[in-house]
Motif scaffolding. Sequence first.
Motif, PDB file in Angstrom:
ATOM      1  N   ALA A  12       0.835  -1.206   0.000  1.00 32.80           N
ATOM      2  CA  ALA A  12       0.000   0.000   0.000  1.00 32.80           C
ATOM      3  C   ALA A  12       0.872   1.260   0.000  1.00 32.80           C
ATOM      4  CB  ALA A  12      -0.941  -0.002   1.207  1.00 32.80           C
ATOM      5  N   ILE A  13       1.971   1.230   0.726  1.00 37.69           N
ATOM      6  CA  ILE A  13       2.893   2.375   0.714  1.00 37.69           C
ATOM      7  C   ILE A  13       3.455   2.564  -0.689  1.00 37.69           C
ATOM      8  CG2 ILE A  13       5.112   3.261   1.543  1.00 37.69           C
ATOM      9  CD1 ILE A  13       4.495   1.867   4.237  1.00 37.69           C
ATOM     10  N   LEU A  14       3.922   1.492  -1.291  1.00 35.13           N
ATOM     11  CA  LEU A  14       4.507   1.580  -2.628  1.00 35.13           C
ATOM     12  C   LEU A  14       3.521   2.110  -3.667  1.00 35.13           C
ATOM     13  CD1 LEU A  14       6.557  -1.728  -2.622  1.00 35.13           C
ATOM     14  CD2 LEU A  14       7.486   0.611  -2.625  1.00 35.13           C
ATOM     15  N   ALA A  15       2.244   1.742  -3.513  1.00 31.46           N
ATOM     16  CA  ALA A  15       1.209   2.151  -4.473  1.00 31.46           C
ATOM     17  C   ALA A  15       0.462   3.407  -4.029  1.00 31.46           C
ATOM     18  CB  ALA A  15       0.223   1.002  -4.673  1.00 31.46           C
ATOM     19  N   GLU A  16       0.834   3.962  -2.871  1.00 29.85           N
ATOM     20  CA  GLU A  16       0.124   5.101  -2.279  1.00 29.85           C
ATOM     21  C   GLU A  16      -1.373   4.820  -2.200  1.00 29.85           C
ATOM     22  OE1 GLU A  16       1.259   9.091  -3.394  1.00 29.85           O
ATOM     23  OE2 GLU A  16       3.274   8.413  -3.892  1.00 29.85           O
ATOM     24  N   GLN A  17      -1.693   3.676  -1.603  1.00 26.96           N
ATOM     25  CA  GLN A  17      -3.083   3.274  -1.410  1.00 26.96           C
ATOM     26  C   GLN A  17      -3.474   3.433   0.056  1.00 26.96           C
ATOM     27  OE1 GLN A  17      -2.981  -0.788  -2.978  1.00 26.96           O
ATOM     28  NE2 GLN A  17      -4.384  -0.076  -4.581  1.00 26.96           N
ATOM     29  N   GLN A  18      -4.750   3.664   0.279  1.00 22.22           N
ATOM     30  CA  GLN A  18      -5.295   3.704   1.627  1.00 22.22           C
ATOM     31  C   GLN A  18      -5.445   2.275   2.147  1.00 22.22           C
ATOM     32  OE1 GLN A  18      -9.067   5.664   1.226  1.00 22.22           O
ATOM     33  NE2 GLN A  18      -8.155   7.577   0.522  1.00 22.22           N
ATOM     34  N   VAL A  19      -5.444   2.137   3.465  1.00 22.66           N
ATOM     35  CA  VAL A  19      -5.708   0.848   4.093  1.00 22.66           C
ATOM     36  C   VAL A  19      -6.880   1.013   5.056  1.00 22.66           C
ATOM     37  CG1 VAL A  19      -4.822  -0.972   5.608  1.00 22.66           C
ATOM     38  CG2 VAL A  19      -3.319   0.050   3.892  1.00 22.66           C
ATOM     39  N   LEU A  20      -7.849   0.133   4.929  1.00 21.40           N
ATOM     40  CA  LEU A  20      -8.968   0.052   5.861  1.00 21.40           C
ATOM     41  C   LEU A  20      -8.729  -1.163   6.744  1.00 21.40           C
ATOM     42  CD1 LEU A  20     -11.944   0.528   3.373  1.00 21.40           C
ATOM     43  CD2 LEU A  20     -10.559   2.274   4.482  1.00 21.40           C
ATOM     44  N   CYS A  21      -8.939  -1.030   8.045  1.00 19.02           N
ATOM     45  CA  CYS A  21      -8.710  -2.150   8.946  1.00 19.02           C
ATOM     46  C   CYS A  21      -9.420  -1.911  10.273  1.00 19.02           C
ATOM     47  CB  CYS A  21      -7.211  -2.349   9.185  1.00 19.02           C
ATOM     48  SG  CYS A  21      -6.408  -1.009  10.099  1.00 19.02           S
ATOM     49  N   THR A  22      -9.340  -2.914  11.123  1.00 19.89           N
ATOM     50  CA  THR A  22      -9.784  -2.795  12.502  1.00 19.89           C
ATOM     51  C   THR A  22      -8.535  -2.868  13.371  1.00 19.89           C
ATOM     52  OG1 THR A  22     -11.864  -3.886  11.978  1.00 19.89           O
ATOM     53  CG2 THR A  22     -11.242  -3.801  14.301  1.00 19.89           C
ATOM     54  N   TYR A  23      -8.426  -1.947  14.313  1.00 22.16           N
ATOM     55  CA  TYR A  23      -7.291  -1.923  15.240  1.00 22.16           C
ATOM     56  C   TYR A  23      -7.826  -1.522  16.606  1.00 22.16           C
ATOM     57  CZ  TYR A  23      -2.606  -1.121  17.049  1.00 22.16           C
ATOM     58  OH  TYR A  23      -1.436  -1.193  17.787  1.00 22.16           O
ATOM     59  N   ASP A  24      -7.507  -2.303  17.615  1.00 24.25           N
ATOM     60  CA  ASP A  24      -8.029  -2.076  18.969  1.00 24.25           C
ATOM     61  C   ASP A  24      -9.554  -1.966  18.967  1.00 24.25           C
ATOM     62  OD1 ASP A  24      -5.529  -2.165  20.126  1.00 24.25           O
ATOM     63  OD2 ASP A  24      -5.280   0.008  20.195  1.00 24.25           O
ATOM     64  N   GLY A  25     -10.205  -2.780  18.126  1.00 25.08           N
ATOM     65  CA  GLY A  25     -11.657  -2.823  18.079  1.00 25.08           C
ATOM     66  C   GLY A  25     -12.314  -1.665  17.359  1.00 25.08           C
ATOM     67  N   ARG A  26     -11.519  -0.802  16.738  1.00 24.63           N
ATOM     68  CA  ARG A  26     -12.066   0.364  16.036  1.00 24.63           C
ATOM     69  C   ARG A  26     -11.747   0.290  14.544  1.00 24.63           C
ATOM     70  NH1 ARG A  26     -10.199   3.248  20.926  1.00 24.63           N
ATOM     71  NH2 ARG A  26     -12.045   4.132  21.906  1.00 24.63           N
ATOM     72  N   HIS A  27     -12.715   0.704  13.729  1.00 23.31           N
ATOM     73  CA  HIS A  27     -12.518   0.796  12.281  1.00 23.31           C
ATOM     74  C   HIS A  27     -11.594   1.984  11.996  1.00 23.31           C
ATOM     75  CE1 HIS A  27     -13.280   0.942   8.003  1.00 23.31           C
ATOM     76  NE2 HIS A  27     -13.599   2.228   8.129  1.00 23.31           N
ATOM     77  N   ARG A  28     -10.556   1.753  11.208  1.00 22.28           N
ATOM     78  CA  ARG A  28      -9.590   2.804  10.870  1.00 22.28           C
ATOM     79  C   ARG A  28      -9.471   2.938   9.357  1.00 22.28           C
ATOM     80  NH1 ARG A  28      -7.549   4.457  16.164  1.00 22.28           N
ATOM     81  NH2 ARG A  28      -7.791   2.607  17.437  1.00 22.28           N
ATOM     82  N   ASN A  71      -8.744  -7.604   9.590  1.00 12.43           N
ATOM     83  CA  ASN A  71      -9.599  -7.284   8.438  1.00 12.43           C
ATOM     84  C   ASN A  71      -9.034  -6.161   7.559  1.00 12.43           C
ATOM     85  OD1 ASN A  71     -11.552  -9.155   9.450  1.00 12.43           O
ATOM     86  ND2 ASN A  71     -12.223  -7.582  10.874  1.00 12.43           N
ATOM     87  N   ALA A  72      -7.760  -6.199   7.294  1.00 19.72           N
ATOM     88  CA  ALA A  72      -7.129  -5.135   6.497  1.00 19.72           C
ATOM     89  C   ALA A  72      -7.325  -5.377   5.012  1.00 19.72           C
ATOM     90  CB  ALA A  72      -5.644  -5.051   6.816  1.00 19.72           C
ATOM     91  N   ARG A  73      -7.550  -4.256   4.317  1.00 19.27           N
ATOM     92  CA  ARG A  73      -7.595  -4.293   2.857  1.00 19.27           C
ATOM     93  C   ARG A  73      -7.151  -2.942   2.332  1.00 19.27           C
ATOM     94  NH1 ARG A  73     -12.083  -1.941   0.333  1.00 19.27           N
ATOM     95  NH2 ARG A  73     -13.716  -1.285   1.754  1.00 19.27           N
ATOM     96  N   ALA A  74      -6.492  -2.968   1.194  1.00 24.99           N
ATOM     97  CA  ALA A  74      -6.038  -1.734   0.547  1.00 24.99           C
ATOM     98  C   ALA A  74      -7.082  -1.285  -0.460  1.00 24.99           C
ATOM     99  CB  ALA A  74      -4.700  -1.967  -0.149  1.00 24.99           C
ATOM    100  N   ARG A  75      -7.130   0.026  -0.681  1.00 26.26           N
ATOM    101  CA  ARG A  75      -8.031   0.561  -1.703  1.00 26.26           C
ATOM    102  C   ARG A  75      -7.419   1.822  -2.294  1.00 26.26           C
ATOM    103  NH1 ARG A  75     -12.944   3.485   1.694  1.00 26.26           N
ATOM    104  NH2 ARG A  75     -11.714   5.300   2.305  1.00 26.26           N
ATOM    105  N   SER A  76      -7.837   2.123  -3.502  1.00 25.35           N
ATOM    106  CA  SER A  76      -7.426   3.371  -4.135  1.00 25.35           C
ATOM    107  C   SER A  76      -8.215   4.507  -3.503  1.00 25.35           C
ATOM    108  CB  SER A  76      -7.700   3.320  -5.629  1.00 25.35           C
ATOM    109  OG  SER A  76      -6.917   2.317  -6.228  1.00 25.35           O
ATOM    110  N   GLY A  77      -7.642   5.679  -3.540  1.00 20.85           N
ATOM    111  CA  GLY A  77      -8.306   6.849  -2.985  1.00 20.85           C
ATOM    112  C   GLY A  77      -7.288   7.953  -2.774  1.00 20.85           C
ATOM    113  N   ARG A  78      -7.762   9.081  -2.332  1.00 27.63           N
ATOM    114  CA  ARG A  78      -6.888  10.215  -2.097  1.00 27.63           C
ATOM    115  C   ARG A  78      -5.808   9.853  -1.080  1.00 27.63           C
ATOM    116  NH1 ARG A  78      -8.402  15.938   0.735  1.00 27.63           N
ATOM    117  NH2 ARG A  78      -6.283  16.705   0.748  1.00 27.63           N
ATOM    118  N   TRP A  79      -4.587  10.293  -1.367  1.00 27.69           N
ATOM    119  CA  TRP A  79      -3.474  10.048  -0.453  1.00 27.69           C
ATOM    120  C   TRP A  79      -3.367  11.217   0.519  1.00 27.69           C
ATOM    121  CZ3 TRP A  79      -0.768   6.051   0.956  1.00 27.69           C
ATOM    122  CH2 TRP A  79       0.366   6.252   1.743  1.00 27.69           C
ATOM    123  N   TYR A  80      -3.388  10.896   1.799  1.00 25.83           N
ATOM    124  CA  TYR A  80      -3.280  11.911   2.844  1.00 25.83           C
ATOM    125  C   TYR A  80      -1.898  11.853   3.465  1.00 25.83           C
ATOM    126  CZ  TYR A  80      -8.340  12.194   2.436  1.00 25.83           C
ATOM    127  OH  TYR A  80      -9.614  12.359   1.959  1.00 25.83           O
TER     128      TYR A  80
END
Length: 107
Positions: A12-28, A71-80
């Motif tokens: 995801a870093i190499l492709a400048e992609q966002q990552v959606l996941c759960t961490y400490d029980g919270r959606h990030r 539950n991590a997955r990468a997706r395209s989107g604006r890079w912050y």
Amino acid sequence: MPSPIYALFRNAILAEQQVLCTYDGRHRELCPHIIGTNRAGEEAVLAWQFAGESSGKLPQWRCLKLANVRNARARSGRWYEGGSHKTTQKCVTAIDLDINVHVRRLR
């Protein structure tokens, strides 16, 4: 050998992609910037959390131990990119990949 979650964040870093996941029980919703290991030798990533759930205000920098990511997955989107660095990051002590050093300087 890196874990599958490590490979997902690294790619995801190499492709400048966002990552959606759960961490400490919270959606990030994150843009990972630096990946490697922390002082304890655990896989870790420094990421800019721009949306999702948080115990504090968003957006903000997050240090994630990758063993706790679900539950991590990468997706395209604006890079912050996040705000300015006022202090040196201490999340990742053995850096494998830093978007500003290894990815953007290659362009």
